[in-house]
Design an enzyme around this catalytic site. Sequence first.
Site, mmCIF file in Angstrom:
data_model
loop_
_atom_site.group_PDB
_atom_site.id
_atom_site.type_symbol
_atom_site.label_atom_id
_atom_site.label_comp_id
_atom_site.label_asym_id
_atom_site.label_seq_id
_atom_site.Cartn_x
_atom_site.Cartn_y
_atom_site.Cartn_z
ATOM 1 N N LYS A 172 0.760 -1.138 0.068
ATOM 2 C CA LYS A 172 -0.153 -0.057 -0.030
ATOM 3 C C LYS A 172 0.959 1.161 0.032
ATOM 4 O O LYS A 172 1.757 1.504 0.763
ATOM 5 C CB LYS A 172 -0.797 0.194 1.283
ATOM 6 C CG LYS A 172 -1.795 1.237 1.371
ATOM 7 C CD LYS A 172 -2.605 1.136 2.548
ATOM 8 C CE LYS A 172 -2.089 1.788 3.730
ATOM 9 N NZ LYS A 172 -3.206 2.077 4.698
HETATM 10 C C1 R5P Z 1 -2.416 4.765 8.294
HETATM 11 O O1 R5P Z 1 -1.655 4.872 9.207
HETATM 12 C C2 R5P Z 1 -2.984 3.646 8.031
HETATM 13 O O2 R5P Z 1 -2.438 2.616 7.793
HETATM 14 C C3 R5P Z 1 -4.324 3.865 7.072
HETATM 15 O O3 R5P Z 1 -4.805 2.485 6.931
HETATM 16 C C4 R5P Z 1 -3.954 4.543 5.733
HETATM 17 O O4 R5P Z 1 -3.302 5.535 5.663
HETATM 18 C C5 R5P Z 1 -4.919 4.512 4.949
HETATM 19 O O5 R5P Z 1 -6.196 5.330 5.345
HETATM 20 P P1 R5P Z 1 -6.360 7.034 4.815
HETATM 21 O O6 R5P Z 1 -7.151 6.655 3.414
HETATM 22 O O7 R5P Z 1 -7.150 7.712 5.706
HETATM 23 O O8 R5P Z 1 -4.905 7.436 4.577
#
Ligand code: R5P
Length: 267
Positions: A172
């Site tokens: 990711k």
């Molecule tokens: C971040 O620390 C987390 O892993 C979140 O799952 C990731 O950043 C995705 O969430 P967002 O779309 O709010 O950035």
Amino acid sequence: MHWGMENRMARIIQPADGRCVMLAVDHGYFLGPTSGLEQPRETIEPLLPHADAIMLTRGVLRNAVDANMQAPVVLRVSGGTSILKELSNEDITVSIEDAIRLNISAMALSIFVGSEFEKETLVSMAKLVDEGERYGIPVLAVTAVGKDMARDERYLGLACRIAAEMGAHFVKTYYCENFENVVNSCPIPVIVAGGKKTPEMEALELTRNAVDHGAVGVDMGRNIFQSDSPAGMIQAVRAIVHGGASVEDAYQIYEASRPSGTERAAG
Ligand code: R5P
């Protein structure tokens, strides 16, 4: 790939189109009671039917999610830090036994390439991959971007490629200019994080750009659960990722689901 590993991956990245809408609600592991997630059950329940997978910690899973739900779980297994300290100083915080007991489909941990604890987080990832390979559980590497790092093609390409080289099964990362180069130099599926809350139109543009430039989908949190219509927003994101919708058509899905002006003022 081992059958169990392949089966778990197929629960997350949908075999019909090779795409995925993952709902990220793991923010509390270092942010505490994040806006929109103060009562996780209330936030999560209405969104679950629209998510291909849900990413969260074991604490929220046990306390705020019914065990009869069907979405595959991507369990956050790294942490040990808070926003008050050096964020890159993470470790693995869940045993493989508990991960198996929770019937999860993948384990997620952050790597902090270029940060103070770069080596420790990369070695943790390698150890997690070894554990995952032993039991058929895929590992999602999350490329956390430190304060001093640029979210550009060069940095994100480096972090994603290192994750793949060290055995992660999918990664990711953030969207950036020339994102196709990040994807093309990374031999594992790439999912894009949503990032900080932006206007809904921008979050939908990000989603469209991410899949158009090679991402298998999004792992989105704040741009869904901090929206004034979280259920509308996740369905709009879904329409892009799985339905090939344009940004404008997806925005209509969100817009049609919004509470009326009076309800917004009252709510
Ligand atoms: C971040 O620390 C987390 O892993 C979140 O799952 C990731 O950043 C995705 O969430 P967002 O779309 O709010 O950035």
